[in-house]
Design a protein around this motif. Structure first.
Motif, PDB file in Angstrom:
ATOM      1  N   ASP A  95       0.880  -1.422   0.035  1.00  0.00           N
ATOM      2  CA  ASP A  95      -0.042   0.036   0.016  1.00  0.00           C
ATOM      3  C   ASP A  95       0.804   1.301  -0.016  1.00  0.00           C
ATOM      4  O   ASP A  95       0.367   2.212  -0.729  1.00  0.00           O
ATOM      5  N   GLU A  96       1.805   1.303   0.929  1.00  0.00           N
ATOM      6  CA  GLU A  96       2.743   2.432   1.009  1.00  0.00           C
ATOM      7  C   GLU A  96       3.427   2.772  -0.402  1.00  0.00           C
ATOM      8  O   GLU A  96       3.575   3.702  -1.056  1.00  0.00           O
ATOM      9  N   MET A  97       4.058   1.496  -1.099  1.00  0.00           N
ATOM     10  CA  MET A  97       4.493   1.652  -2.331  1.00  0.00           C
ATOM     11  C   MET A  97       3.752   2.155  -3.678  1.00  0.00           C
ATOM     12  O   MET A  97       4.262   2.763  -4.673  1.00  0.00           O
ATOM     13  N   MET A  98       2.565   1.728  -3.215  1.00  0.00           N
ATOM     14  CA  MET A  98       1.535   2.307  -4.302  1.00  0.00           C
ATOM     15  C   MET A  98       0.891   3.577  -4.141  1.00  0.00           C
ATOM     16  O   MET A  98      -0.004   4.086  -4.728  1.00  0.00           O
ATOM     17  N   GLY A  99       1.322   4.325  -3.038  1.00  0.00           N
ATOM     18  CA  GLY A  99       0.773   5.553  -2.833  1.00  0.00           C
ATOM     19  C   GLY A  99      -0.355   5.732  -2.187  1.00  0.00           C
ATOM     20  O   GLY A  99      -1.142   6.682  -2.118  1.00  0.00           O
ATOM     21  N   ARG A 100      -1.081   4.472  -1.428  1.00  0.00           N
ATOM     22  CA  ARG A 100      -2.318   4.593  -0.455  1.00  0.00           C
ATOM     23  C   ARG A 100      -1.888   4.664   0.737  1.00  0.00           C
ATOM     24  O   ARG A 100      -0.665   4.547   1.343  1.00  0.00           O
ATOM     25  N   ASP A 101      -2.984   5.001   1.401  1.00  0.00           N
ATOM     26  CA  ASP A 101      -3.101   4.971   2.949  1.00  0.00           C
ATOM     27  C   ASP A 101      -2.166   3.795   3.443  1.00  0.00           C
ATOM     28  O   ASP A 101      -2.985   2.845   3.225  1.00  0.00           O
ATOM     29  N   ALA A 102      -1.358   3.757   4.050  1.00  0.00           N
ATOM     30  CA  ALA A 102      -0.798   2.536   4.779  1.00  0.00           C
ATOM     31  C   ALA A 102      -0.748   2.322   6.191  1.00  0.00           C
ATOM     32  O   ALA A 102      -0.064   3.015   6.923  1.00  0.00           O
ATOM     33  N   SER A 103      -1.605   1.614   6.639  1.00  0.00           N
ATOM     34  CA  SER A 103      -1.820   1.481   8.144  1.00  0.00           C
ATOM     35  C   SER A 103      -1.959   0.213   8.672  1.00  0.00           C
ATOM     36  O   SER A 103      -2.899  -0.553   8.126  1.00  0.00           O
ATOM     37  N   ILE A 104      -1.324  -0.253   9.843  1.00  0.00           N
ATOM     38  CA  ILE A 104      -1.467  -1.581  10.201  1.00  0.00           C
ATOM     39  C   ILE A 104      -2.195  -1.577  11.537  1.00  0.00           C
ATOM     40  O   ILE A 104      -2.665  -2.606  12.092  1.00  0.00           O
ATOM     41  N   ASP A 105      -2.687  -0.518  11.981  1.00  0.00           N
ATOM     42  CA  ASP A 105      -3.438  -0.060  13.307  1.00  0.00           C
ATOM     43  C   ASP A 105      -4.836  -0.952  13.142  1.00  0.00           C
ATOM     44  O   ASP A 105      -5.445  -1.177  12.200  1.00  0.00           O
ATOM     45  N   GLY A 106      -5.097  -1.571  14.427  1.00  0.00           N
ATOM     46  CA  GLY A 106      -6.108  -2.510  14.401  1.00  0.00           C
ATOM     47  C   GLY A 106      -6.033  -3.857  13.875  1.00  0.00           C
ATOM     48  O   GLY A 106      -7.053  -4.598  13.929  1.00  0.00           O
ATOM     49  N   LYS A 107      -5.042  -4.363  13.392  1.00  0.00           N
ATOM     50  CA  LYS A 107      -4.590  -5.354  12.631  1.00  0.00           C
ATOM     51  C   LYS A 107      -3.772  -6.411  13.532  1.00  0.00           C
ATOM     52  O   LYS A 107      -3.461  -7.457  13.184  1.00  0.00           O
ATOM     53  N   ILE A 108      -3.054  -5.884  14.467  1.00  0.00           N
ATOM     54  CA  ILE A 108      -2.245  -6.735  15.453  1.00  0.00           C
ATOM     55  C   ILE A 108      -2.727  -7.182  16.667  1.00  0.00           C
ATOM     56  O   ILE A 108      -2.746  -8.364  17.077  1.00  0.00           O
ATOM     57  N   VAL A 109      -3.783  -6.396  17.371  1.00  0.00           N
ATOM     58  CA  VAL A 109      -4.318  -6.706  18.389  1.00  0.00           C
ATOM     59  C   VAL A 109      -5.852  -6.288  18.417  1.00  0.00           C
ATOM     60  O   VAL A 109      -6.372  -5.227  17.922  1.00  0.00           O
ATOM     61  N   GLY A 110      -6.469  -7.350  18.784  1.00  0.00           N
ATOM     62  CA  GLY A 110      -8.125  -7.036  18.743  1.00  0.00           C
ATOM     63  C   GLY A 110      -8.820  -8.014  19.601  1.00  0.00           C
ATOM     64  O   GLY A 110      -8.216  -8.675  20.315  1.00  0.00           O
ATOM     65  N   GLN A 111     -10.157  -7.737  19.800  1.00  0.00           N
ATOM     66  CA  GLN A 111     -11.023  -8.289  20.822  1.00  0.00           C
ATOM     67  C   GLN A 111     -11.284  -9.745  20.291  1.00  0.00           C
ATOM     68  O   GLN A 111     -11.727  -9.929  18.973  1.00  0.00           O
ATOM     69  N   GLY A 112     -11.531 -10.566  21.009  1.00  0.00           N
ATOM     70  CA  GLY A 112     -12.226 -11.827  21.073  1.00  0.00           C
ATOM     71  C   GLY A 112     -11.281 -12.876  20.576  1.00  0.00           C
ATOM     72  O   GLY A 112     -10.325 -12.860  19.860  1.00  0.00           O
ATOM     73  N   LEU A 113     -11.498 -14.086  21.115  1.00  0.00           N
ATOM     74  CA  LEU A 113     -10.514 -15.394  20.986  1.00  0.00           C
ATOM     75  C   LEU A 113     -10.328 -15.678  19.437  1.00  0.00           C
ATOM     76  O   LEU A 113      -9.158 -15.923  18.871  1.00  0.00           O
ATOM     77  N   ALA A 114     -11.417 -15.333  18.560  1.00  0.00           N
ATOM     78  CA  ALA A 114     -11.255 -15.843  17.262  1.00  0.00           C
ATOM     79  C   ALA A 114      -9.977 -15.054  16.330  1.00  0.00           C
ATOM     80  O   ALA A 114      -9.183 -15.499  15.588  1.00  0.00           O
ATOM     81  N   PHE A 115      -9.867 -13.740  17.009  1.00  0.00           N
ATOM     82  CA  PHE A 115      -8.742 -12.954  16.643  1.00  0.00           C
ATOM     83  C   PHE A 115      -7.494 -13.492  16.630  1.00  0.00           C
ATOM     84  O   PHE A 115      -6.580 -13.373  15.890  1.00  0.00           O
ATOM     85  N   SER A 116      -7.094 -14.085  17.909  1.00  0.00           N
ATOM     86  CA  SER A 116      -5.953 -14.811  18.111  1.00  0.00           C
ATOM     87  C   SER A 116      -5.566 -15.995  17.272  1.00  0.00           C
ATOM     88  O   SER A 116      -4.280 -16.428  17.222  1.00  0.00           O
ATOM     89  N   VAL A 117      -6.321 -16.678  16.447  1.00  0.00           N
ATOM     90  CA  VAL A 117      -6.259 -17.728  15.733  1.00  0.00           C
ATOM     91  C   VAL A 117      -6.446 -17.161  14.080  1.00  0.00           C
ATOM     92  O   VAL A 117      -6.750 -18.263  13.211  1.00  0.00           O
ATOM     93  N   GLY A 118      -6.514 -16.008  13.915  1.00  0.00           N
ATOM     94  CA  GLY A 118      -6.507 -15.311  12.605  1.00  0.00           C
ATOM     95  C   GLY A 118      -7.768 -15.080  12.106  1.00  0.00           C
ATOM     96  O   GLY A 118      -7.875 -14.606  10.943  1.00  0.00           O
ATOM     97  N   GLY A 119      -8.739 -15.076  12.804  1.00  0.00           N
ATOM     98  CA  GLY A 119     -10.094 -14.370  12.630  1.00  0.00           C
ATOM     99  C   GLY A 119      -9.928 -12.736  12.270  1.00  0.00           C
ATOM    100  O   GLY A 119      -9.604 -12.186  13.257  1.00  0.00           O
ATOM    101  N   ARG A 120     -10.019 -12.148  11.162  1.00  0.00           N
ATOM    102  CA  ARG A 120      -9.740 -10.761  11.062  1.00  0.00           C
ATOM    103  C   ARG A 120     -11.244 -10.124  10.837  1.00  0.00           C
ATOM    104  O   ARG A 120     -11.750 -10.098   9.844  1.00  0.00           O
ATOM    105  N   HIS A 121     -11.421  -9.698  12.064  1.00  0.00           N
ATOM    106  CA  HIS A 121     -13.028  -9.086  12.176  1.00  0.00           C
ATOM    107  C   HIS A 121     -13.067  -7.987  11.210  1.00  0.00           C
ATOM    108  O   HIS A 121     -14.167  -7.706  10.764  1.00  0.00           O
ATOM    109  N   TYR A 122     -12.096  -7.160  11.007  1.00  0.00           N
ATOM    110  CA  TYR A 122     -12.117  -6.091   9.982  1.00  0.00           C
ATOM    111  C   TYR A 122     -12.359  -6.456   8.624  1.00  0.00           C
ATOM    112  O   TYR A 122     -12.713  -5.511   7.603  1.00  0.00           O
TER     113      TYR A 122
END
Length: 328
Positions: A95-122
């Motif tokens: 995203d950064e190299m393509m000139g788009r907004d590049a943010s990883i916020d909210g994608k490392i720590v999230g709520q709920g057990l499913a998030f810890s096993v790869g559930g990408r709620h976003y």
């Protein structure tokens, strides 16, 4: 609020304090509980915590009490597994190299057990691509709830699946063989560290970045991309090893993972342990994305040796007192 990652051994020590009734105001557990209650600290869980806790059931461990304690001090916050974070770091760089907004916020720590096993709620969407926003919010709220985490952790089938670790012993033999093969290629450790880290990125990460950029250039609407080609870096520097070593630090978890692995392999006085993969997977996310990491002496030393603690401004220690000293 500071994120504090606790190694499984530290959780075991806290549970032992609770089991022994050692919960006076000066105990580590009481002090940590106070910091959590005051919203100074949160201790996120990871899939590695789930695996190591669930496997303790085969050894008579107090699994229910441990899960309850982890959910309490984590406030149901979960770290995404390394496999997901790796993808997100690569996508963010693209995203950064393509000139788009590049943010990883909210994608490392999230709520709920499913998030810890790869559930990408976003990324919750329907197969048709059409999902009522109100329905989506209700689904995400349910998945992120404490009730959902507690229900999943009480499921015996899920516990058995998480607690199965038969693969680890076989993996050790493979890793020892790889270590020996790599050792034969280098005469000194400094050169080995440098070349193995660069080699991993050139063979594994950079081709994936380039494939994704190529796909974007072919398929994405032209008005959504603006490749970042305007820079003041000389061609000579772009092609240098030094620039490559700087560039790869923009992939914090991947960079931490390969450095911890290489440095572990260099420690020939120590046999590779069955649990090493779990430790590396968890620490690779925790060190760059948490504020304080409390782990075993060996890994604290390794993190300092390769400099990832300083690089990502994280306090890495083997002593839980580090947490309390920080907030004294």
């Amino acid at each position: 609020m500071a994120r504090v990652y606790l190694d499984q051994n530290k959780w075991i020590s806290l549970l032992r304090e609770q089991s022994d009734g050692n919960t006076g105001r000066n105990s580590s557990l009481a002090r940590l509980r106070q910091l959590v209650e005051e919203n100074e600290v949160v201790c996120p869980m990871s899939v590695i915590h789930l695996v190591e806790t669930a496997s303790a059931s085969n050894r008579g461990g107090r699994v229910n009490d441990m899960f309850d304690l982890m959910l309490e001090l984590s406030q149901n916050q979960m770290m995404a597994p390394f496999t997901v974070v790796r993808v997100e770091e690569i996508d963010t760089k693209v995203d950064e190299m393509m000139g788009r907004d590049a943010s990883i916020d909210g994608k490392i720590v999230g709520q709920g057990l499913a998030f810890s096993v790869g559930g990408r709620h976003y990324d919750v969407v329907s197969d048709s691509g059409e999902l009522d926003e109100e329905v989506r919010e209700e689904l995400v709220e349910a998945v992120e709830s404490n009730w959902a985490s507690e229900s999943l952790l009480e499921d015996e089938e899920i516990r058995d699946s998480l607690g199965s670790r038969e693969y680890e012993e076989k993996l050790v033999d493979r890793l020892e063989k790889i270590r020996c093969e790599n050792e034969e290629q280098f005469n000194d450790n400094d050169n080995r560290r440098r070349q193995e880290v660069l080699g991993f990125f050139s063979e594994d990460v950079i081709p994936e970045v380039l494939r994704k950029i190529q796909s974007e250039l072919i398929s994405a609407p032209s008005d959504t991309i603006n490749p970042q080609t305007d820079h003041e870096i000389s061609q000579e520097r772009l092609e240098s090893e030094e620039y490559a070593l700087e560039w790869i630090k923009d992939f914090p978890a991947i960079y931490t993972c390969v450095n911890l692995t290489v440095e572990r392999d260099i420690q020939r006085h120590r046999d590779i342990q069955p649990n090493d993969l779990n430790d590396i997977m968890a620490l690779s996310v925790a060190i760059p994305y948490c504020d304080i990491v409390v782990t075993e002496n060996f890994w604290a030393h390794i993190a300092s040796q390769v400099g990832v603690d300083e690089l990502y401004d994280t306090e890495v220690s083997s002593n839980i007192e580090q947490v309390f000293d920080t907030f004294a």
